[in-house]
Each structure stands twice: as structure tokens, then as C-alpha cells.
Design a protein around this motif. Structure first.
Motif, PDB file in Angstrom:
ATOM      1  N   THR A 178       0.926  -0.947   0.253  1.00 32.68           N
ATOM      2  CA  THR A 178      -0.061   0.298  -0.384  1.00 32.68           C
ATOM      3  C   THR A 178       0.921   1.358  -0.107  1.00 32.68           C
ATOM      4  OG1 THR A 178      -1.591  -1.166   1.007  1.00 32.68           O
ATOM      5  CG2 THR A 178      -1.915   0.831   1.439  1.00 32.68           C
ATOM      6  N   VAL A 180       0.885   5.395   0.707  1.00 31.67           N
ATOM      7  CA  VAL A 180      -0.334   6.039   1.150  1.00 31.67           C
ATOM      8  C   VAL A 180       0.596   7.873   1.130  1.00 31.67           C
ATOM      9  CG1 VAL A 180      -1.052   7.006   2.852  1.00 31.67           C
ATOM     10  CG2 VAL A 180      -0.456   4.603   3.441  1.00 31.67           C
ATOM     11  N   ALA A 182      -0.155  12.094   0.919  1.00 36.38           N
ATOM     12  CA  ALA A 182      -0.896  13.125   1.166  1.00 36.38           C
ATOM     13  C   ALA A 182      -1.529  14.496   0.209  1.00 36.38           C
ATOM     14  CB  ALA A 182      -0.194  14.427   2.710  1.00 36.38           C
ATOM     15  N   ASP A 184      -2.846  14.400  -3.717  1.00 33.74           N
ATOM     16  CA  ASP A 184      -3.539  14.065  -4.268  1.00 33.74           C
ATOM     17  C   ASP A 184      -3.883  13.563  -5.669  1.00 33.74           C
ATOM     18  OD1 ASP A 184      -3.438  15.867  -6.180  1.00 33.74           O
ATOM     19  OD2 ASP A 184      -5.795  16.452  -6.349  1.00 33.74           O
ATOM     20  N   LEU A 211      -3.270   4.665  -1.935  1.00 30.42           N
ATOM     21  CA  LEU A 211      -4.226   5.707  -1.032  1.00 30.42           C
ATOM     22  C   LEU A 211      -3.632   7.454  -1.254  1.00 30.42           C
ATOM     23  CD1 LEU A 211      -4.859   3.330   2.710  1.00 30.42           C
ATOM     24  CD2 LEU A 211      -6.108   3.641  -0.240  1.00 30.42           C
ATOM     25  N   GLY A 213      -4.438  11.124  -0.896  1.00 31.53           N
ATOM     26  CA  GLY A 213      -4.982  12.873   0.043  1.00 31.53           C
ATOM     27  C   GLY A 213      -4.983  12.074   1.130  1.00 31.53           C
ATOM     28  N   GLN A 214      -4.226  11.423   1.514  1.00 26.00           N
ATOM     29  CA  GLN A 214      -4.519  10.679   2.922  1.00 26.00           C
ATOM     30  C   GLN A 214      -3.157  11.067   4.352  1.00 26.00           C
ATOM     31  OE1 GLN A 214      -6.721   8.564   4.043  1.00 26.00           O
ATOM     32  NE2 GLN A 214      -7.904   8.819   3.193  1.00 26.00           N
ATOM     33  N   GLN A 215      -3.127  11.704   5.565  1.00 33.11           N
ATOM     34  CA  GLN A 215      -1.567  11.555   5.956  1.00 33.11           C
ATOM     35  C   GLN A 215      -1.960  10.107   7.153  1.00 33.11           C
ATOM     36  OE1 GLN A 215      -2.138  15.166   6.008  1.00 33.11           O
ATOM     37  NE2 GLN A 215       0.196  15.292   6.247  1.00 33.11           N
ATOM     38  N   VAL A 216      -0.953  10.134   7.393  1.00 37.14           N
ATOM     39  CA  VAL A 216      -0.243   8.891   8.286  1.00 37.14           C
ATOM     40  C   VAL A 216      -0.235   9.814   9.603  1.00 37.14           C
ATOM     41  CG1 VAL A 216       1.558   7.551   8.958  1.00 37.14           C
ATOM     42  CG2 VAL A 216       0.872   7.696   7.102  1.00 37.14           C
ATOM     43  N   LEU A 232      -3.868   6.098   9.772  1.00 39.47           N
ATOM     44  CA  LEU A 232      -4.402   7.392   8.984  1.00 39.47           C
ATOM     45  C   LEU A 232      -5.215   8.316   9.869  1.00 39.47           C
ATOM     46  CD1 LEU A 232      -5.143   5.525   5.412  1.00 39.47           C
ATOM     47  CD2 LEU A 232      -2.915   6.508   6.318  1.00 39.47           C
ATOM     48  N   ASP A 234      -7.703   9.266   8.958  1.00 36.72           N
ATOM     49  CA  ASP A 234      -9.366   9.278   8.704  1.00 36.72           C
ATOM     50  C   ASP A 234      -9.560   8.111  10.090  1.00 36.72           C
ATOM     51  OD1 ASP A 234      -8.357   6.782   6.813  1.00 36.72           O
ATOM     52  OD2 ASP A 234      -9.969   7.215   5.689  1.00 36.72           O
ATOM     53  N   ARG A 236      -8.270   4.867   9.847  1.00 33.29           N
ATOM     54  CA  ARG A 236      -7.944   3.389   9.464  1.00 33.29           C
ATOM     55  C   ARG A 236      -6.450   3.161  10.072  1.00 33.29           C
ATOM     56  NH1 ARG A 236      -8.932   2.869   3.209  1.00 33.29           N
ATOM     57  NH2 ARG A 236      -8.891   4.938   3.326  1.00 33.29           N
TER      58      ARG A 236
END
Ligand SMILES: Cc1cc2nc3c(=O)[nH]c(=O)nc-3n(C[C@H](O)[C@H](O)[C@H](O)COP(=O)(O)OP(=O)(O)OC[C@H]3O[C@@H](n4cnc5c(N)ncnc54)[C@H](O)[C@@H]3O)c2cc1C
Length: 428
Positions: A178, A180, A182, A184, A211, A213-216, A232, A234, A236
Motif C-alpha cells: 500500500t 499512502v 498526502a 491527491d 491511497l 489525500g491521506q495523512q499518516v 491514517l 481517517d 483506518r
């Protein structure tokens, strides 16, 4: 010593791509003084690009293997290049000496800072867990390769070139991967939307989860301090027994700053790669130089840039040239069976044009106004070579010309070289 007379000795701090090339080029240009190449790494100078590609897959050269050495050990002895192991901890510009951590000091007539960059850490809880890696050196690559061999779930944080190359190697080694990011899209700061879209499709097609637009926000581990998950923003949690942090690098400027030299995003140098001190140059990933074409200050992270800088400094120090640095930047990356090659520097474009209708082999031409600024070639090496020649010659290509049916970069170059076609005589 600015090039008017050869300095009696040159000390180079950092024996990476730029440092090695400076030493080698000095000798090639007939420099007879003492050359000291100081390496904080416990290894002969080696190439870094394979570390995130073939080396990570078990079948390629292992990090540290002699296939990656830029030269065998005998080369340094033959060329009278003193390769010294140790970390330089201080520069004294007044006394013209550098000092190593163990106290040894070296005098210089000219000093070249080729200290490169270090990976930017991910500032979240859990970043120091076992199984969490950054990648810059052969040592990092050996640790990452060993972790990968034992991993099932790999998470790569950051979809820049380094992150995507690691993701491709992990996927090719059969891991669930995966990525990730941040922003888009992948490679947001490096390539056009069209090329980014190609890499999104490529990685997804190979079974990698991307993925955007995702922040760890945290890395979680078990009782033994080993990473088990990536959390993440959100909420997850992605299972992970291997995490690669690929969120960019920071130039290693601390020696220069402590020596009182101007530093910004990199050691500030002029167009001849001299710092504020005429006895100190800075090159490669650690140097921020004015690009003659655009007038903007740039810091580039590429083999071509480090090698080009090194050669210019060697020529200046041997009196072979006092030219300003104005090489065309170019770069490549390999992921799965795809090679992307970029020529030029896109400092903001207003027109994009695509050559080729194969979704897996095309070139994107990036124009600002009526001038070509950069060309991204995906699996089109011929276009890349032509683009380099064209951009080197000033990028004389207008969007309208590139839009003509049957247009090719090679054909355009030939027309520029041969001049306009002679007017056709009427047939009577
Ligand atoms: C994994 C990876 C893959 C890459 N892939 C590509 C690619 O496909 N294409 C491409 O064009 N570029 C690629 N690059 C980038 C390229 O390798 C770098 O741009 C290039 O190595 C920069 O050269 P440099 O000499 O400036 O720095 P480096 O090669 O990083 O060398 C700097 C050296 O200085 C040493 N040093 C720092 N401080 C001190 C000190 N105080 N005392 C002594 N020594 C010190 C460091 O330990 C290091 O060995 C990749 C980089 C990495 C890490």
C-alpha cells in the motif's frame, strides 16, 4: 583559489556521486596537487540508484556488492586519491582546515562540500519502531532488503520517485503493498498530471493499493517494538510489517552553516558553484545554485546534477574553464518494466502536449508560452535523447509546431539542423 592558479590541495567532504566525480575529474584534468576524499560511509563510493530498484529485489546485486562501486579500490591508489574514512565535524575557513570527529585535521587549498542529503523523518509516534525504514545508503538498503524478505504487508509513505520505486520492488517480490500519499496524486512535485496518471495506473495494474489525500498520523507496534500497522487520519489502520518512509530529503548544510557560509534550502552557491568563500565550493544534492536559464535558485537531486557540478568544479580548479553551470537537468526512474526519463526543468508550464498514442509509451511536452521547458518520456528513449538535444539548443519548438500531424522530436531537430526545406519549384 578561484581557478586562476591550481590550489595545492583539494579536500572533498562526502564520497558519494558528486564527491567521487570531483576527485576523478580533477585527475582527468591533470590536477597534480593532493586530493583527499573524506567519506562518512564505511564503503567505497558507490551508485545509489540501484538501491531502490534491483537491489531491493532479492535477485539483484546486494547493497555493498562490488557491482555498485563507482571504481575498484586500486583506482584510488593509482590516481593518488586519498580516500579517508570519517565524518567531518568542523570547517575552519580562516585556517583552511577541516576536522574529523576523531580529531584528525586536513588542510585545504580548496574545499568541496559534497555532503548530499538525508531522508526527512516522518514526525509521527512510532516512527522509530523496528521495521520502519528510510533509504539513502547501502547500509539502509541492506536493512530494508532483509526486512522485505521477511515481510508480508509493506506500506510505503510518500509517492515520490523513491517511494514508488520501493513500492514496485516490494510488489515484484510478491508482497502486499500500500502506498499512502498526502497529496491527491503521485509524483506531484516532479511530473505532469498525465505522467502521474500513468504511474497510478501502472502501480494499480500491478496490484498495489494507492491511497491519495491521506495523512499518516501514527505507526503502531507490538510488545517487541516491531511495527504492525500504519494509522491514517481517517482512523483506518493498515496492517504493516514493513514501512518505508519516502517523504523527501533535507540537504546536509550544517557544516557550511557552522562555518558561517550562506545557507537556505541547500548551501548557497553562485553560478560557478562557489559559496560565499572563494576557497569553498558546494555541489550536488546539498547545493542550491542559480539556474542560468531561468535565473531561479535550484537544488536538484539527481546523478546528472551531481556529476555535472563535480566536473565544472574540477575544470575551474584546474583552470580548464571558468564557465557558469548551465547543464540541462535530466533524470530517470525505473518502476516495473517502465522507464520514465525527464529532460529539462518544469518551473511552471501553461501548455501540455502528448506525443504518441500508446498509453504505455508516450512523451509529454511542457511549454511555457512559446518555449519548450521540459519533456517527460515514458518508455520512449528516442524522444528523451532528442528532447535533450533540443532543450540544450534552447528549446526552439512552439506548441503549434508540435501539434502538426506526424510531428516527431527527431524530425524537428533534423529540420532545425538542416534549415528550412528549400521552396519547391513549380512543375511546368
Ligand atoms: C535510493 C536512491 C535512488 C536514487 N535513484 C536515482 C535515479 O534513479 N536517478 C537519479 O538521477 N538519481 C537518483 N538518486 C539520487 C542520486 O543518487 C543523488 O542525487 C546523488 O547521489 C547525489 O550525489 P551527492 O554527491 O550530492 O550526494 P550523495 O551521493 O548522497 O553523497 C554524499 C555523501 O556525503 C557523505 N557525508 C555527508 N556529510 C559528511 C561529513 N560531514 N563528513 C564526511 N562525509 C559526509 C554522506 O555520508 C554521503 O556518502 C537516487 C538516490 C537514492 C538515495
Amino acid at each position: 583559489m578561484t581557478g586562476d592558479a591550481q590550489p595545492p590541495s583539494v579536500v572533498i567532504v562526502g564520497a558519494g556521486q558528486g564527491g567521487y566525480e570531483t576527485a576523478a575529474s580533477l585527475r582527468e584534468h591533470g590536477y597534480r596537487g593532493r586530493v583527499t576524499l573524506i567519506s562518512a560511509e564505511d564503503a567505497l563510493p558507490y551508485e545509489r540508484p540501484p538501491l531502490s530498484k534491483a537491489c531491493l529485489k532479492g535477485d539483484g546485486a546486494a547493497p555493498g556488492d562490488e557491482q555498485l562501486w563507482l571504481r575498484p579500490p586500486t583506482y584510488y591508489a593509482r590516481q593518488s586519491i586519498d580516500l579517508v574514512g570519517g565524518t567531518v565535524t568542523a570547517v575552519d575557513p580562516a585556517a583552511r582546515t577541516v576536522r574529523l570527529r576523531d580529531g584528525t585535521a586536513y588542510d585545504y587549498g580548496h574545499l568541496v562540500l559534497a555532503t548530499g542529503a538525508r531522508p526527512r523523518p516522518l514526525d509521527v509516534p512510532g516512527a522509530a519502531l523496528r521495521g520502519v525504514h528510510t533509504l539513502r545508503t547501502a547500509r539502509d538498503a541492506a536493512a530494508l532488503r532483509a526486512s522485505l524478505a521477511a515481510a508480508q504487508y509493506a506500506v510505503v509513505v510518500g509517492a515520490g520517485f523513491l517511494g514508488l520505486e520501493c513500492a514496485a520492488a516490494a510488489r515484484e517480490s510478491g508482497r502486499a503493498v500500500t502506498v499512502v500519499e498526502a497529496l491527491d496524486r503521485p509524483l506531484a512535485r516532479a511530473v505532469s498530471a498525465r505522467t502521474a496518471e500513468h504511474f497510478t495506473r501502472l502501480h494499480r495494474g500491478e496490484g498495489t493499493r494507492l491511497l491519495f489525500g491521506q495523512q499518516v498520523v501514527a505507526l503502531r507496534g507490538d510488545w517487541h517494538g516491531k511495527v504492525t500497522a500504519v494509522e491514517l487520519a481517517d482512523g483506518r489502520r493498515l496492517p504493516a510489517d514493513l514501512v518505508v518512509i519516502g517523504v523527501g530529503v533535507t540537504p546536509r548544510t550544517e557544516l557550511a552553516a557552522a562555518a558561517g557560509l550562506p545557507v537556505g534550502d541547500g548551501v548557497t552557491v553562485d553560478a560557478r558553484l562557489l559559496t560565499g568563500d572563494p576557497h569553498i565550493s558546494a555541489i550536488g544534492d546539498c547545493a542550491a545554485f542559480p539556474q542560468v536559464r531561468s535565473g531561479k535558485r535550484l537544488r536538484l537531486e539527481s546523478v546528472q546534477n551531481a556529476v555535472g557540478h563535480a566536473r565544472l568544479v574540477a575544470k575551474r580548479l584546474t583552470g580548464a574553464s571558468r564557465a557558469h553551470y548551465q547543464e540541462l537537468p535530466w533524470f530517470w526512474s525505473d518502476q516495473f518494466a517502465t522507464t520514465v526519463q525527464i529532460a529539462g526543468h518544469d518551473d511552471g508550464h501553461d501548455t501540455e502536449m502528448v506525443l504518441g498514442d500508446d498509453p504505455d509509451a508516450f512523451s509529454v511536452l511542457l511549454f511555457r508560452g512559446e518555449g519548450l521547458r521540459a519533456v517527460e518520456s515514458v518508455n520512449r528513449p528516442g524522444d528523451h535523447m532528442a528532447a535533450r538535444r533540443l532543450l540544450d539548443g534552447g528549446g526552439r519548438l512552439k506548441p503549434g509546431e508540435a501539434a502538426a500531424p506526424g510531428f516527431t522530436l527527431k524530425g524537428h531537430l533534423a529540420r532545425l539542423r538542416d534549415g528550412p526545406a528549400p521552396a519547391r519549384r513549380g512543375v511546368s
